[in-house]
Motif scaffolding. Structure first.
Motif, PDB file in Angstrom:
ATOM      1  N   ALA A 213       0.807  -1.218   0.000  1.00 60.81           N
ATOM      2  CA  ALA A 213       0.000   0.000   0.000  1.00 60.81           C
ATOM      3  C   ALA A 213       0.837   1.264   0.000  1.00 60.81           C
ATOM      4  CB  ALA A 213      -0.932  -0.008   1.209  1.00 60.81           C
ATOM      5  N   ASN A 214       2.032   1.229   0.578  1.00 61.63           N
ATOM      6  CA  ASN A 214       2.836   2.449   0.679  1.00 61.63           C
ATOM      7  C   ASN A 214       4.294   2.098   0.920  1.00 61.63           C
ATOM      8  OD1 ASN A 214       3.056   1.854   3.508  1.00 61.63           O
ATOM      9  ND2 ASN A 214       1.052   2.836   3.828  1.00 61.63           N
ATOM     10  N   TYR A 215       5.103   3.132   1.133  1.00 59.95           N
ATOM     11  CA  TYR A 215       6.525   2.944   1.426  1.00 59.95           C
ATOM     12  C   TYR A 215       6.951   4.089   2.335  1.00 59.95           C
ATOM     13  CZ  TYR A 215       6.678   6.247  -2.498  1.00 59.95           C
ATOM     14  OH  TYR A 215       6.462   7.317  -3.340  1.00 59.95           O
ATOM     15  N   ARG A 216       8.149   3.980   2.916  1.00 58.59           N
ATOM     16  CA  ARG A 216       8.663   4.994   3.838  1.00 58.59           C
ATOM     17  C   ARG A 216       9.865   5.684   3.210  1.00 58.59           C
ATOM     18  NH1 ARG A 216       6.563   3.740   8.950  1.00 58.59           N
ATOM     19  NH2 ARG A 216       7.333   5.818   9.536  1.00 58.59           N
ATOM     20  N   PHE A 217      10.081   6.959   3.565  1.00 59.56           N
ATOM     21  CA  PHE A 217      11.184   7.718   2.985  1.00 59.56           C
ATOM     22  C   PHE A 217      11.730   8.686   4.034  1.00 59.56           C
ATOM     23  CE2 PHE A 217       7.409  10.230   2.418  1.00 59.56           C
ATOM     24  CZ  PHE A 217       7.814  11.545   2.648  1.00 59.56           C
ATOM     25  N   ALA A 218      12.981   9.111   3.809  1.00 58.56           N
ATOM     26  CA  ALA A 218      13.607  10.050   4.743  1.00 58.56           C
ATOM     27  C   ALA A 218      14.720  10.801   4.030  1.00 58.56           C
ATOM     28  CB  ALA A 218      14.163   9.317   5.963  1.00 58.56           C
ATOM     29  N   GLU A 219      15.026  11.978   4.527  1.00 60.42           N
ATOM     30  CA  GLU A 219      16.157  12.761   4.025  1.00 60.42           C
ATOM     31  C   GLU A 219      17.463  12.173   4.550  1.00 60.42           C
ATOM     32  OE1 GLU A 219      16.433  15.251   2.035  1.00 60.42           O
ATOM     33  OE2 GLU A 219      14.548  16.380   1.978  1.00 60.42           O
ATOM     34  N   PRO A 220      18.519  12.169   3.739  1.00 59.77           N
ATOM     35  CA  PRO A 220      19.821  11.711   4.259  1.00 59.77           C
ATOM     36  C   PRO A 220      20.345  12.675   5.319  1.00 59.77           C
ATOM     37  CG  PRO A 220      20.061  12.656   2.068  1.00 59.77           C
ATOM     38  CD  PRO A 220      18.589  12.569   2.324  1.00 59.77           C
ATOM     39  N   GLN A 221      21.074  12.128   6.277  1.00 56.14           N
ATOM     40  CA  GLN A 221      21.610  12.926   7.366  1.00 56.14           C
ATOM     41  C   GLN A 221      22.799  12.172   7.962  1.00 56.14           C
ATOM     42  OE1 GLN A 221      18.603  14.206  10.117  1.00 56.14           O
ATOM     43  NE2 GLN A 221      20.062  14.810  11.709  1.00 56.14           N
TER      44      GLN A 221
ATOM     45  N   GLY B 295      18.271  -3.244   7.661  1.00 56.02           N
ATOM     46  CA  GLY B 295      17.976  -1.855   7.974  1.00 56.02           C
ATOM     47  C   GLY B 295      18.284  -0.955   6.793  1.00 56.02           C
ATOM     48  N   VAL B 296      17.570   0.149   6.702  1.00 59.99           N
ATOM     49  CA  VAL B 296      17.864   1.179   5.703  1.00 59.99           C
ATOM     50  C   VAL B 296      18.298   2.417   6.470  1.00 59.99           C
ATOM     51  CG1 VAL B 296      16.999   2.549   3.774  1.00 59.99           C
ATOM     52  CG2 VAL B 296      16.130   0.222   4.143  1.00 59.99           C
ATOM     53  N   SER B 297      19.535   2.852   6.219  1.00 63.82           N
ATOM     54  CA  SER B 297      20.119   3.942   6.989  1.00 63.82           C
ATOM     55  C   SER B 297      19.993   5.273   6.244  1.00 63.82           C
ATOM     56  CB  SER B 297      21.602   3.645   7.266  1.00 63.82           C
ATOM     57  OG  SER B 297      22.239   4.767   7.856  1.00 63.82           O
ATOM     58  N   ARG B 298      19.988   6.348   7.005  1.00 61.33           N
ATOM     59  CA  ARG B 298      19.980   7.698   6.423  1.00 61.33           C
ATOM     60  C   ARG B 298      21.392   8.261   6.284  1.00 61.33           C
ATOM     61  NH1 ARG B 298      16.510  11.231  10.309  1.00 61.33           N
ATOM     62  NH2 ARG B 298      16.780  12.760   8.615  1.00 61.33           N
ATOM     63  N   TRP B 299      22.380   7.562   6.812  1.00 65.16           N
ATOM     64  CA  TRP B 299      23.734   8.125   6.888  1.00 65.16           C
ATOM     65  C   TRP B 299      24.454   7.959   5.552  1.00 65.16           C
ATOM     66  CZ3 TRP B 299      26.727   7.885  12.050  1.00 65.16           C
ATOM     67  CH2 TRP B 299      27.815   8.759  12.013  1.00 65.16           C
TER      68      TRP B 299
END
Length: 674
Positions: free
Chosen positions: A570-578, A653-657
């Motif tokens: 139904a959906n997915y997750r997202f984030a800005e790199p940091q 895991g999916v990292s933002r780093w």
């Protein structure tokens, strides 16, 4: 092997392309007839492969005998104790999924075999000329080949002794019989490279081993003319006056002496055993660009000028089969940057048939007194990650065996986890001819695993076999053999038949098995017919979506979207790199410890991150793989093959780093037992 070089700063890990995945059937299937056709081995360029599991990669370690650095651990051991120690080193090589050992068998103008030219080495018994009671070289080669490890015989051409007293040599030593051949310099004795009779003799002494033993390579390190010492230069002015006709410069004459040794030795090996390689592991810098525009952007000692080794010429002339420069500095070193030297050597071998292996300073990792960069467990593994950007780098050799075993700060474990997860074939040499494909006659599941039997191919010279295992049944995609994700192992050929037992086969899994044959230079045949072995309970495979209850966790910093229709579910997750990990985790319950393929699904977009870090919690530690999420979305993508522990835990895991820009996306993962 010199250890007194300078050092250098870890660099960022490189983004690597990931292999396309193919869905695996999850249920047990009825037994099917043997697939009769052989399977072509696809060219790697025609397939998307996983750089973390290369099909071909030289993986070796130096086993030094001089001063009992590695083996034997001391002089005077019984034959049984010496043999047990050596088997232990081979066991270590196998545990680390290496495929070669480089063993020093002529350290100081003496021999680890009953040479007809030079005395028994005193590093064996403590007495030069003392018979150890067996033939160490015959034993070492046989034991290495029994494990299908290449045996590279490491010789030192000119060093006679680590002292300057000729009378300490055994009375039969050639240097005592020909005292004019020896030169005392900087506390050691050397054969004089400028005397033609010396050059012929040291070749004869080494060729004695080549002709009598089943060696895979002749290997020299960085000792040609000795490194500059105190008290003036090498004292060979009288030799130059006698033999230097045609040369106005003594340095050019010295380089020519070494050039002749290399060229003549290569020609002599090729004349009797063309499959035996000549490899050299020189000091890591040929010349600096400040001295020569053809040189590297470095400011260190120059082997061309200091020890008269014109290594670049040897490569360009094809006088050697491989070169393994000792790039013993860290990434970012101010005088000799590892990254710069890998680039320079890669460019140097381009356009030639010479293979490039990197000599790795494993002895520095975590050792007292080394620079801060070497206290970082990631420094050594970063070297091999950087190498992936240079396709001409075909592998690495680690100095030395005792440091591989010590595994200080876990640096060697990191290398094995990140780069040696699967077995690898040795790089193919020039001039090989692939044999005919073997015929796989049976694959039978028993209490000890699945036992395979096959017949050698009808034509060609088969020296070894490679065994592959693919999950599921059905036709075999040739690209499934393009990297090592499905490679089980290799073994030396013996006779017209072969057998192999897969002790890691899961009882509940259905597999296809195939075998290929390789010649002495590792040219690979087409694969055999496939044999299907059915499981008793179906292949385990689980999909965890970001919406799976209890299967996904992420902080509030992760947004939710359903914008792209190529999402999973139904959906997915997202984030800005940091510059903070803040990973989103997928949790799974795995039924048993074993080898699993991990795949990821995400919608792609040109504005997404080109190097999204994915963390895999393996049984041997956390591994990071980077995915370019700008492309390849809307399908399962293989992250890699990993050894995972049983139980319920956060697995992926999916990292933002990451320093690259664009959203990182976490959508779904699939984990399949192999």
């Amino acid at each position: 092997m010199r250890k007194d070089y300078g050092r250098f700063l870890p660099g960022a890990a490189l983004t690597v392309a990931l292999a396309l995945g193919v869905a695996v059937p999850t249920g047990a299937t009825a037994s099917r007839p043997t697939l009769p056709d052989t399977v072509p081995v696809a060219a790697q360029a025609a397939c998307v492969t996983d750089p973390a599991t290369p099909k071909r990669q030289f993986r070796g370690m130096w086993i030094a005998s001089v001063a009992n650095i590695d083996w034997p651990s001391r002089t005077g051991l019984t034959p049984a104790a010496q043999q047990a120690e050596y088997r232990g080193w081979l066991d270590l090589a196998q545990q680390r999924r290496m495929n070669a050992v480089v063993v020093q068998i002529r350290p100081t103008a003496d021999a680890f075999w009953p040479s007809t030219y030079e005395p028994w080495s005193h590093w064996l018994t403590g007495t030069q000329g003392g018979n150890p009671g067996y033939d160490p070289l015959a034993f070492m080669v046989a034991e290495a080949h029994a494990r299908n490890l290449e045996f590279h015989a490491w010789f030192n051409p000119y060093r006679v002794a680590n002292h300057t007293d000729l009378t300490k040599l055994t009375a039969s030593h050639p240097a005592r019989k020909n005292p004019g051949w020896a030169v005392a310099y900087n506390g050691q004795l050397y054969y004089n490279p400028g005397i033609p009779a010396v050059r012929a003799f040291v070749q004869d002494a080494m060729m004695d081993a080549v002709s009598r033993y089943d060696l895979d390579a002749v290997h020299w390190d960085d000792y040609f003319y000795p490194y500059p010492g105190s008290g003036g230069g090498f004292p060979d002015q009288a030799t130059f006056a006698q033999y230097g006709a045609g040369f106005s410069d003594i340095a050019d004459w010295r380089r020519n002496n070494v050039n002749l040794l290399v060229q003549e030795m290569h020609d002599r090996i090729q004349a009797i055993k063309p499959w035996v390689k000549l490899g050299v592991s020189p000091f890591g810098i040929w010349r600096n660009a400040g001295t020569d525009p053809l040189g590297s952007r470095t400011t260190g000692l120059q082997s061309y000028d200091a020890i008269y080794a014109d290594t670049r010429r040897w490569v360009k002339q094809g006088w050697i089969d491989y070169i393994s420069p000792q790039i013993y500095w860290h990434i970012g070193h101010p005088s000799a940057d590892y990254a710069e030297l890998v680039r320079w050597w890669s460019e140097t071998v381009t356009g030639t048939d010479v293979q490039l292996l990197v000599g790795q300073a494993t002895y520095r990792a975590g050792a007292a007194g080394q620079d801060a960069a070497w206290q970082d467990p990631a420094e050594l593994t970063d070297h091999l990650t950087l190498n992936r950007a240079y396709p001409r780098v075909t592998g690495d050799i680690h100095f030395s065996a005792k440091d591989v075993r010590a595994d200080r700060i876990g640096a060697v474990t990191r290398v094995a986890t990140d780069h040696y997860r699967r077995p690898a074939l040795a790089p193919a040499g020039v001039g090989g001819t692939a044999p005919a494909a073997p015929s796989l006659t049976s694959a039978v599941r028993g209490t000890g695993g699945v036992t395979l039997n096959w017949q050698r191919g009808a034509t060609g010279s088969t020296a070894e076999y490679a065994v592959y295992r693919l999950p599921g049944d059905g036709a075999v995609d040739p690209c499934a053999l393009a990297d090592a994700r499905n490679l089980l192992g290799t073994l030396r050929a013996s006779g017209s038949t072969g057998t192999f037992t897969d002790a890691t086969a899961a009882p509940g899994s259905t597999y296809r098995y195939l075998v290929t044959g390789l010649d002495r230079l590792h040219a690979e045949s087409a694969a055999s017919n496939a044999r299907v072995v059915t499981g008793t309970g179906g292949t385990f495979s689980v999909i965890v979506d970001n919406a799976t209850s209890g299967g996904f966790t992420a902080a509030a910093t992760w947004g939710t979207s359903s914008y792209f229709t190529t999402r999973y579910g139904a959906n997915y997750r997202f984030a800005e790199p940091q510059a903070v990990s803040d990973p989103a985790w997928f949790t799974a319950t795995l039924p048993a410890a074993g080898t699993y393929r991990v795949e990821v699904w995400y919608p792609s977009d040109a504005g997404y991150n080109s190097a999204t870090p994915h963390l895999v919690a393996t049984a041997n530690g956390t591994v990071t793989a980077k995915v370019d999420q700008r492309t390849g979305g809307g399908q399962w993508r293989v992250l890699g093959t990993y050894d995972l522990a049983a139980g319920t835990r956060q697995v992926v895991g999916v990292s933002r780093w990451t320093s690259t820009t664009g959203y990182v996306v976490a959508d779904a993962v699939r984990i399949t037992r192999l």
